[in-house]
Design a protein around this motif. Structure first.
Motif, short mmCIF file in Angstrom:
data_model
loop_
_atom_site.label_atom_id
_atom_site.label_comp_id
_atom_site.label_asym_id
_atom_site.label_seq_id
_atom_site.Cartn_x
_atom_site.Cartn_y
_atom_site.Cartn_z
N VAL A 35 0.87 -1.15 0.11
CA VAL A 35 -0.19 0.03 -0.04
C VAL A 35 0.95 1.28 -0.04
CG1 VAL A 35 -2.17 1.28 1.10
CG2 VAL A 35 -1.78 -1.18 1.35
N VAL A 40 3.85 0.86 3.27
CA VAL A 40 3.72 -0.73 4.18
C VAL A 40 3.45 -1.64 2.95
CG1 VAL A 40 2.84 0.03 6.16
CG2 VAL A 40 1.27 -0.68 4.44
N LEU A 55 2.53 -6.36 8.67
CA LEU A 55 3.04 -5.09 8.11
C LEU A 55 4.39 -4.75 8.47
CD1 LEU A 55 0.23 -3.98 10.02
CD2 LEU A 55 0.11 -3.20 7.70
N THR A 63 4.80 4.91 9.14
CA THR A 63 4.11 4.70 10.59
C THR A 63 4.57 3.34 10.96
OG1 THR A 63 2.12 3.87 9.54
CG2 THR A 63 1.99 6.08 10.24
N ILE A 64 4.64 2.53 10.45
CA ILE A 64 5.09 1.24 10.67
C ILE A 64 6.64 1.11 11.22
CG2 ILE A 64 5.53 -1.31 10.11
CD1 ILE A 64 2.58 -0.48 10.90
N LYS A 66 8.05 3.72 12.35
CA LYS A 66 8.00 4.67 13.43
C LYS A 66 7.54 3.54 14.76
CE LYS A 66 6.90 9.26 15.23
NZ LYS A 66 5.81 10.55 14.72
N LYS A 70 9.89 2.43 17.99
CA LYS A 70 9.74 3.04 19.14
C LYS A 70 9.06 1.77 20.01
CE LYS A 70 6.76 6.68 21.11
NZ LYS A 70 5.99 7.82 20.87
N LEU A 100 -8.55 9.77 12.39
CA LEU A 100 -7.41 10.25 11.75
C LEU A 100 -7.48 10.55 10.21
CD1 LEU A 100 -5.20 7.87 13.42
CD2 LEU A 100 -5.25 10.33 13.91
N HIS A 117 -7.79 7.74 16.36
CA HIS A 117 -6.82 7.82 17.41
C HIS A 117 -6.69 6.89 18.69
CE1 HIS A 117 -3.02 9.67 19.11
NE2 HIS A 117 -2.97 10.40 18.01
N PRO A 118 -5.41 6.28 18.97
CA PRO A 118 -5.33 5.34 20.13
C PRO A 118 -5.76 6.36 21.14
CG PRO A 118 -3.37 5.72 18.96
CD PRO A 118 -4.23 6.21 18.10
N LEU A 125 -4.80 1.16 18.45
CA LEU A 125 -5.15 1.77 17.31
C LEU A 125 -6.40 1.02 16.44
CD1 LEU A 125 -4.58 3.69 15.13
CD2 LEU A 125 -2.89 2.26 14.09
N GLU A 127 -8.70 0.33 13.41
CA GLU A 127 -9.09 0.86 11.98
C GLU A 127 -10.73 0.22 11.61
OE1 GLU A 127 -6.54 -1.52 9.33
OE2 GLU A 127 -7.79 -1.23 7.32
C1 LIG Z 1 -4.15 0.92 5.17
C2 LIG Z 1 -3.55 -0.23 4.58
C3 LIG Z 1 -3.40 -1.53 5.72
C4 LIG Z 1 -5.09 -1.86 5.73
O1 LIG Z 1 -5.32 -2.62 6.64
O2 LIG Z 1 -5.48 -1.64 4.67
C5 LIG Z 1 -3.21 -0.93 7.23
O3 LIG Z 1 -3.41 -1.44 8.26
S1 LIG Z 1 -1.80 0.14 7.12
C6 LIG Z 1 -1.38 0.49 8.97
C7 LIG Z 1 -0.51 1.75 9.07
N1 LIG Z 1 -1.13 2.67 8.89
C8 LIG Z 1 -1.49 3.43 9.90
O4 LIG Z 1 -1.39 3.03 11.15
C9 LIG Z 1 -2.60 4.71 9.89
C10 LIG Z 1 -2.99 5.27 11.21
N2 LIG Z 1 -1.80 5.63 12.10
C11 LIG Z 1 -1.54 6.75 12.46
O5 LIG Z 1 -1.91 7.96 11.81
C12 LIG Z 1 -0.24 7.10 13.32
O6 LIG Z 1 0.39 5.82 13.40
C13 LIG Z 1 -0.80 7.49 14.75
C14 LIG Z 1 -1.54 8.88 14.57
C15 LIG Z 1 -1.43 6.60 15.35
C16 LIG Z 1 0.49 7.74 15.31
O7 LIG Z 1 1.23 8.50 14.96
P1 LIG Z 1 2.41 9.60 15.50
O8 LIG Z 1 3.24 10.58 14.34
O9 LIG Z 1 1.69 10.34 16.39
O10 LIG Z 1 3.32 8.68 16.45
P2 LIG Z 1 3.74 8.64 17.58
O11 LIG Z 1 4.82 7.55 17.59
O12 LIG Z 1 4.27 10.29 18.05
O13 LIG Z 1 2.63 8.26 18.55
C17 LIG Z 1 1.73 9.29 19.21
C18 LIG Z 1 1.09 8.37 20.50
O14 LIG Z 1 0.24 7.26 19.71
C19 LIG Z 1 0.81 5.99 20.41
N3 LIG Z 1 0.65 5.11 19.13
C20 LIG Z 1 1.28 5.27 18.03
N4 LIG Z 1 1.04 4.11 17.04
C21 LIG Z 1 0.32 3.41 17.92
C22 LIG Z 1 -0.28 2.06 17.71
N5 LIG Z 1 -0.37 1.48 16.63
N6 LIG Z 1 -0.98 1.58 18.80
C23 LIG Z 1 -1.22 2.23 20.10
N7 LIG Z 1 -0.66 3.34 20.03
C24 LIG Z 1 0.06 3.99 19.16
C25 LIG Z 1 2.30 6.33 20.60
O15 LIG Z 1 2.75 5.45 21.54
C26 LIG Z 1 2.07 7.68 21.17
O16 LIG Z 1 1.75 7.56 22.36
P3 LIG Z 1 2.36 8.22 23.76
O17 LIG Z 1 1.59 7.97 25.03
O18 LIG Z 1 2.40 9.89 23.38
O19 LIG Z 1 3.80 7.79 23.73
#
Ligand SMILES: CC[C@H](C(=O)O)C(=O)SCCNC(=O)CCNC(=O)[C@H](O)C(C)(C)COP(=O)(O)OP(=O)(O)OC[C@H]1O[C@@H](n2cnc3c(N)ncnc32)[C@H](O)[C@@H]1OP(=O)(O)O
Ligand SMILES: [Co+2]
Length: 132
Positions: A35, A40, A55, A63-64, A66, A70, A100, A117-118, A125, A127
């Motif tokens: 994608v 990813v 992924l 994002t993956i 990152k 982390k 998001l 947003h988580p 997270l 979807e």
């Molecule tokens: C679409 C194709 C495919 C499909 O099924 O069709 C997919 O599934 S693609 C999957 C990859 N795409 C995404 O994940 C898109 C949505 N994600 C985002 O927009 C970002 O990852 C976001 C906003 C969740 C986090 O991005 P950011 O740049 O803010 O990263 P940070 O590391 O600063 O995180 C902020 C805060 O969120 C926590 N976090 C991040 N990712 C996750 C997660 N997967 N699960 C739970 N929590 C998450 C991170 O730990 C930070 O928390 P904090 O308490 O501030 O440390």
């Protein structure tokens, strides 16, 4: 929401993880799909009524990438299947969840997707996906 459509697992290398999950699940990966918009590459396994989505980041800015940098490899998201993603997005917005994306976008496996947003979902997270 109809069912858990897939569980997303972030991995460093599909080359390593696909054989591992084939042994674990005793079933072959049925689809690999990149994608571009998400930077990813995905690999899907069917498991009963749901799927496992592995992924791997295709770019360091993904994002993956990152997430793995982390938190390491592991469960990344839970995807729920919905009948009408637009209606569900409106409902969830009304319930105070942070969407998001303003509009659904093209996901893998012939789906329209969006994410919540988580911070609003106890750190998971979420979807939403609708079959195209
Ligand atoms: C679409 C194709 C495919 C499909 O099924 O069709 C997919 O599934 S693609 C999957 C990859 N795409 C995404 O994940 C898109 C949505 N994600 C985002 O927009 C970002 O990852 C976001 C906003 C969740 C986090 O991005 P950011 O740049 O803010 O990263 P940070 O590391 O600063 O995180 C902020 C805060 O969120 C926590 N976090 C991040 N990712 C996750 C997660 N997967 N699960 C739970 N929590 C998450 C991170 O730990 C930070 O928390 P904090 O308490 O501030 O440390
Ligand atoms: Co997904």
């Amino acid at each position: 929401m109809l069912k858990v459509e897939h569980i997303g697992i972030a991995v460093r290398s599909l080359e390593t993880s696909i054989p591992l999950f084939q042994r674990l699940l005793n079933t072959d990966c049925y689809k690999k799909e990149t994608v571009e918009s998400e930077f990813v590459q995905t690999a899907f396994f069917r498991q009963g009524e749901t799927k496992i989505e592995l992924l791997e980041a295709t770019s360091p800015g993904s994002t993956i990438a990152k997430f793995v940098d982390k938190k390491g490899e592991g469960i990344h998201h839970i995807a729920f299947e919905v009948a009408d993603i637009y209606a569900e997005m409106e409902r969830l917005k009304g319930e105070g969840f942070t969407l998001l994306q303003a509009e659904p976008k093209q996901g893998a496996d012939n789906k329209l997707v969006c994410f919540l947003h988580p911070k609003d979902t106890n750190g998971v997270l979420i979807e939403l996906c609708q079959e195209i």
